[in-house]
Design a protein around this motif. Structure first.
Motif, PDB file in Angstrom:
ATOM      1  N   LEU A 203       0.835  -1.201   0.000  1.00 35.63           N
ATOM      2  CA  LEU A 203       0.000   0.000   0.000  1.00 35.63           C
ATOM      3  C   LEU A 203       0.869   1.249   0.000  1.00 35.63           C
ATOM      4  N   HIS A 204       1.901   1.268   0.850  1.00 39.13           N
ATOM      5  CA  HIS A 204       2.804   2.422   0.915  1.00 39.13           C
ATOM      6  C   HIS A 204       3.487   2.659  -0.428  1.00 39.13           C
ATOM      7  N   SER A 205       3.939   1.569  -1.055  1.00 42.47           N
ATOM      8  CA  SER A 205       4.616   1.682  -2.343  1.00 42.47           C
ATOM      9  C   SER A 205       3.671   2.218  -3.410  1.00 42.47           C
ATOM     10  N   GLY A 206       2.445   1.683  -3.452  1.00 42.15           N
ATOM     11  CA  GLY A 206       1.475   2.136  -4.446  1.00 42.15           C
ATOM     12  C   GLY A 206       1.114   3.596  -4.273  1.00 42.15           C
ATOM     13  N   LEU A 207       0.917   4.013  -3.028  1.00 43.44           N
ATOM     14  CA  LEU A 207       0.597   5.414  -2.757  1.00 43.44           C
ATOM     15  C   LEU A 207       1.775   6.317  -3.091  1.00 43.44           C
ATOM     16  N   SER A 208       2.977   5.853  -2.784  1.00 41.73           N
ATOM     17  CA  SER A 208       4.172   6.635  -3.080  1.00 41.73           C
ATOM     18  C   SER A 208       4.297   6.893  -4.580  1.00 41.73           C
ATOM     19  N   GLN A 209       4.072   5.850  -5.373  1.00 40.90           N
ATOM     20  CA  GLN A 209       4.135   5.992  -6.825  1.00 40.90           C
ATOM     21  C   GLN A 209       3.031   6.905  -7.348  1.00 40.90           C
ATOM     22  N   THR A 210       1.852   6.802  -6.755  1.00 40.52           N
ATOM     23  CA  THR A 210       0.693   7.560  -7.239  1.00 40.52           C
ATOM     24  C   THR A 210       0.788   9.035  -6.871  1.00 40.52           C
ATOM     25  N   ILE A 211       1.165   9.306  -5.616  1.00 36.84           N
ATOM     26  CA  ILE A 211       1.176  10.682  -5.119  1.00 36.84           C
ATOM     27  C   ILE A 211       2.482  11.388  -5.448  1.00 36.84           C
ATOM     28  N   GLY A 212       3.574  10.617  -5.489  1.00 34.33           N
ATOM     29  CA  GLY A 212       4.854  11.210  -5.850  1.00 34.33           C
ATOM     30  C   GLY A 212       5.671  11.708  -4.677  1.00 34.33           C
ATOM     31  N   ILE A 213       5.440  11.168  -3.474  1.00 37.33           N
ATOM     32  CA  ILE A 213       6.297  11.490  -2.332  1.00 37.33           C
ATOM     33  C   ILE A 213       6.963  10.203  -1.860  1.00 37.33           C
ATOM     34  N   SER A 214       7.923  10.324  -0.972  1.00 36.41           N
ATOM     35  CA  SER A 214       8.755   9.182  -0.612  1.00 36.41           C
ATOM     36  C   SER A 214       7.981   8.110   0.144  1.00 36.41           C
ATOM     37  N   PHE A 215       8.549   6.905   0.104  1.00 40.14           N
ATOM     38  CA  PHE A 215       7.973   5.753   0.808  1.00 40.14           C
ATOM     39  C   PHE A 215       7.859   6.053   2.302  1.00 40.14           C
ATOM     40  N   GLY A 216       8.928   6.616   2.883  1.00 42.87           N
ATOM     41  CA  GLY A 216       8.907   6.914   4.304  1.00 42.87           C
ATOM     42  C   GLY A 216       7.852   7.939   4.682  1.00 42.87           C
ATOM     43  N   GLN A 217       7.707   8.977   3.851  1.00 41.02           N
ATOM     44  CA  GLN A 217       6.691   9.992   4.126  1.00 41.02           C
ATOM     45  C   GLN A 217       5.290   9.400   4.055  1.00 41.02           C
ATOM     46  N   ILE A 218       5.074   8.530   3.073  1.00 43.18           N
ATOM     47  CA  ILE A 218       3.766   7.874   2.954  1.00 43.18           C
ATOM     48  C   ILE A 218       3.498   6.999   4.168  1.00 43.18           C
ATOM     49  N   SER A 219       4.520   6.273   4.617  1.00 43.88           N
ATOM     50  CA  SER A 219       4.357   5.404   5.783  1.00 43.88           C
ATOM     51  C   SER A 219       3.925   6.201   7.008  1.00 43.88           C
ATOM     52  N   ILE A 220       4.540   7.368   7.191  1.00 39.67           N
ATOM     53  CA  ILE A 220       4.185   8.224   8.326  1.00 39.67           C
ATOM     54  C   ILE A 220       2.760   8.741   8.183  1.00 39.67           C
ATOM     55  N   LEU A 221       2.399   9.208   6.980  1.00 40.09           N
ATOM     56  CA  LEU A 221       1.056   9.753   6.753  1.00 40.09           C
ATOM     57  C   LEU A 221      -0.021   8.689   6.939  1.00 40.09           C
ATOM     58  N   VAL A 222       0.256   7.475   6.445  1.00 38.98           N
ATOM     59  CA  VAL A 222      -0.708   6.387   6.625  1.00 38.98           C
ATOM     60  C   VAL A 222      -0.854   6.061   8.108  1.00 38.98           C
ATOM     61  N   GLY A 223       0.279   6.051   8.819  1.00 33.26           N
ATOM     62  CA  GLY A 223       0.226   5.791  10.253  1.00 33.26           C
ATOM     63  C   GLY A 223      -0.619   6.814  10.990  1.00 33.26           C
ATOM     64  N   ILE A 224      -0.465   8.089  10.642  1.00 29.96           N
ATOM     65  CA  ILE A 224      -1.265   9.150  11.268  1.00 29.96           C
ATOM     66  C   ILE A 224      -2.743   8.962  10.958  1.00 29.96           C
ATOM     67  N   ALA A 225      -3.045   8.614   9.707  1.00 28.75           N
ATOM     68  CA  ALA A 225      -4.442   8.407   9.306  1.00 28.75           C
ATOM     69  C   ALA A 225      -5.060   7.239  10.064  1.00 28.75           C
ATOM     70  N   VAL A 226      -4.290   6.158  10.227  1.00 32.89           N
ATOM     71  CA  VAL A 226      -4.801   4.983  10.934  1.00 32.89           C
ATOM     72  C   VAL A 226      -5.028   5.300  12.409  1.00 32.89           C
TER      73      VAL A 226
END
Length: 208
Positions: free
Chosen positions: A36-59
């Motif tokens: 999920l993190h990888s797919g979002l990273s590719q789609t949105i265009g920000i780093s894997f680590g940033q996506i991981s943090i954002l997903v964690g905050i959302a969860v």
């Protein structure tokens, strides 16, 4: 806070990091959440680590709505597991396997390590990490077995990652279908009722 509970929390987080590295180094495909993190990273265009943090905050925001406690363990989970993972990679502790079958063994070793780690750190009662917190909240709210809840979450995020273009391998499938049952089996072995755990919270009263 007691030293025993803090030690249990830190041990659980360290073991969790080891389990994650085992599944990554198996080199057989991303885990469902990482897909999920990888797919979002590719789609949105920000780093894997940033996506991981954002997903964690959302969860965390979602679990908060279910009255799940947000504790010290929740915050340390977000920070320390990543640091532990970086350190394990830095010292090159776990090697990539030389063949497919060793990779499969590493996947299962990683899943059991994560299950034991979850038992230790969630049992410290300082709050579950973002993704485990969702599992705990849904287990408590629905009354369904933890294995079914964990498996459903894993399959859902895997499907979303696949739709977003993440690379899926045999290891991904094993993690999606086996992680839930392995966690349920481990918790049952220790007679650990995850939905009944009352966590110390820094944001709200203890979950009921």
């Amino acid at each position: 806070m007691t030293y025993t509970r803090i030690g249990r929390l830190l041990l659980g987080l360290m073991l969790y990091a080891v389990g994650i590295v085992l599944t990554i180094q198996a080199n057989l495909g991303l885990s469902p959440w990482d897909a999920l993190h990888s797919g979002l990273s590719q789609t949105i265009g920000i780093s894997f680590g940033q996506i991981s943090i954002l997903v964690g905050i959302a969860v965390v925001a979602v679990t908060y709505q279910f009255h799940e406690a947000i504790g010290v363990g929740t915050i340390l989970n977000t920070v320390l597991i990543g640091l532990f993972i970086d350190y394990i990679f830095h010292i090159d502790l776990i090697k990539t396997p030389s063949n497919f079958f060793l990779g499969v063994l590493m996947i299962f070793a990683g899943m059991f390590m994560i299950a034991f780690a979850s038992y230790f750190y969630i049992g410290s009662r300082y709050g579950a990490g973002p993704r485990d917190g969702l599992m705990v909240a849904l287990t408590r709210v629905t009354g369904k077995p933890v294995g079914l809840i964990r498996g459903s979450i894993e399959l859902t995020v895997l499907f979303l990652g696949y739709l977003l273009g993440a690379k899926i391998g045999i290891g991904t499938v094993l993690l999606a279908f086996c992680m839930g049952p392995i966690i349920q089996m481990t918790f049952r072995y220790f007679s650990f009722e995850v939905g009944a755990v009352s966590h110390d919270s820094i944001l709200q009263k203890k979950a009921v």
